[in-house]
Write an enzyme that holds these catalytic residues in place. Sequence first.
Site, short mmCIF file in Angstrom:
data_model
loop_
_atom_site.label_atom_id
_atom_site.label_comp_id
_atom_site.label_asym_id
_atom_site.label_seq_id
_atom_site.Cartn_x
_atom_site.Cartn_y
_atom_site.Cartn_z
N ARG A 35 0.82 -1.22 0.00
CA ARG A 35 0.00 0.00 0.00
C ARG A 35 0.86 1.27 0.00
O ARG A 35 0.45 2.29 -0.57
CB ARG A 35 -0.96 -0.01 1.19
N LYS A 212 -18.64 -16.03 3.37
CA LYS A 212 -20.07 -15.80 3.60
C LYS A 212 -20.83 -15.29 2.40
O LYS A 212 -20.42 -14.32 1.77
CB LYS A 212 -20.23 -14.78 4.74
N GLY A 365 -8.13 -7.87 -1.09
CA GLY A 365 -8.28 -8.78 0.05
C GLY A 365 -7.54 -10.09 -0.12
O GLY A 365 -6.38 -10.12 -0.56
N GLY A 388 -12.77 -4.25 0.54
CA GLY A 388 -14.11 -3.73 0.83
C GLY A 388 -14.52 -2.67 -0.17
O GLY A 388 -15.65 -2.67 -0.67
P1 AMP Z 1 -13.91 -13.66 2.73
O1 AMP Z 1 -13.34 -12.71 3.71
O2 AMP Z 1 -15.40 -13.78 2.79
O3 AMP Z 1 -13.41 -13.44 1.31
O4 AMP Z 1 -13.42 -15.11 3.19
C1 AMP Z 1 -12.07 -15.47 3.17
C2 AMP Z 1 -11.87 -16.64 4.08
O5 AMP Z 1 -12.72 -17.68 3.69
C3 AMP Z 1 -10.47 -17.16 4.02
O6 AMP Z 1 -9.86 -16.96 5.26
C4 AMP Z 1 -10.65 -18.66 3.73
O7 AMP Z 1 -9.85 -19.48 4.55
C5 AMP Z 1 -12.11 -18.90 4.06
N1 AMP Z 1 -12.66 -20.01 3.30
C6 AMP Z 1 -12.71 -20.17 1.98
N2 AMP Z 1 -13.25 -21.39 1.67
C7 AMP Z 1 -13.53 -22.01 2.83
C8 AMP Z 1 -14.10 -23.27 3.17
N3 AMP Z 1 -14.45 -24.14 2.24
N4 AMP Z 1 -14.26 -23.55 4.47
C9 AMP Z 1 -13.91 -22.67 5.41
N5 AMP Z 1 -13.36 -21.47 5.16
C10 AMP Z 1 -13.17 -21.14 3.88
#
Ligand code: AMP
Length: 408
Positions: A35, A212, A365, A388
């Site tokens: 950054r 999520k 991210g 974000g």
């Molecule tokens: P996000 O912040 O929503 O982009 O989520 C990123 C996180 O999702 C990372 O830390 C990954 O380890 C986790 N992640 C991705 N796939 C899986 C999965 N199948 N089970 C559990 N965690 C996951």
Amino acid sequence: MKTLKDLKDLKGKRILVRVDFNVPLKNGKIDDDNRIIQALPTINYLVGSGARVILFSHLGKIDYKKATPEELKAQKAKNNLKVVAERLSEIMKQPVVFSEVTTGKELDDKVAALQDAEVLLVQNTRYEKGEEKNDPDLSASWAKLGDVFVMDAFGSAHRAHASTYGIPELLKKDGKPVAIGFLVEKEVHALSRVVNVKNSDRPYLAILGGLKVSDKIKVIDLLLEKCDKIIIGGAMAYTFQRARGFTTGNSPVEESQLDYARECLAKAKDRIVLPLDAMASDAFSPEARTVNFPTVNENIPEGFEGLDIGPKTIKLFQAEIAKAKMVFWNGPMGVFEQKEFIKGTAAVCEAIASLKGVFSVIGGGDSASAAKKLGYFDKFSHVSTGGGASLEMIENNGHLPGIDIIGD
Ligand code: AMP
């Protein structure tokens, strides 16, 4: 919207620049200075023009709602921007004046003493409670320090805070120039292209992953309107698989989003591409047994949690990626932080990186850090510095408060 190059006669002017120096820290040291590097073109241009450069940034989180006075003190100590001033000075090979305080006489004096082509970094803007509330008095105390404002903190442009919104609003009222910096210009250019889709950029493929569904509903809605296909991987995919009526063992599923997932599937039909198989483990640790299960018809059994996409899915996703003219990627395909479950994310990353003549964007991210870890960072057309912010820009069809305020 004015850009840096539209600003004239910068010599001797005091330029307030909002940068994004929200760098990851490990044991008090900067873990990744990307950054800082990304902010250099704007800073160097201003220094080269003989301007007096006053930099503002936040660093980390300071929780004014819940923290006790001792905890607040500790949070401030942890998120002291001084380490960034030191690193910036090393990189620029020139001194960077640091103001330990965010407002008051000490800061005003340091600004007054600044000479042409000198750089000053102000302490973490979040040391001020009023920063996140866009407090007008705080904005005024900062706005009075400058003749011009430049917004170059893309990663903070989705927040209407005092340093991202209040300052430019006040300077504009006073008839003073405001502009976007080179980094924001680059980000806006790339992210506008993925929301204002030209026919020559089709087929347009979005790849979403991560944890999520609920975090990404608005993004999914907008991408469903804009894209020809959406691949859904990562933990998010299990909510969709469950919505299709398949069992998913112990994989993370958001029960509250099952109806939403059903609606998406009904609306999108075959435009949503879901995994065919998963690498699932019987405990969330590298020592556990990891088994390849189908995720369609036959399912992941109880006791097993899907942690990455499987080999059949990799082939399916690679084939979809090979057809695309433009790709937007956000979110890992599995728990890529563990080497046992990085394969899916690595395969997707490599498939996008090896495309020729395709416009490819990573929405910041985790996907950006995965691309960096895997050595494909430079192979993408654009890697956003704001996770974000890039998602919100897509949700809002190309708009963010900290950028819109710079326009007329
Ligand atoms: P996000 O912040 O929503 O982009 O989520 C990123 C996180 O999702 C990372 O830390 C990954 O380890 C986790 N992640 C991705 N796939 C899986 C999965 N199948 N089970 C559990 N965690 C996951």
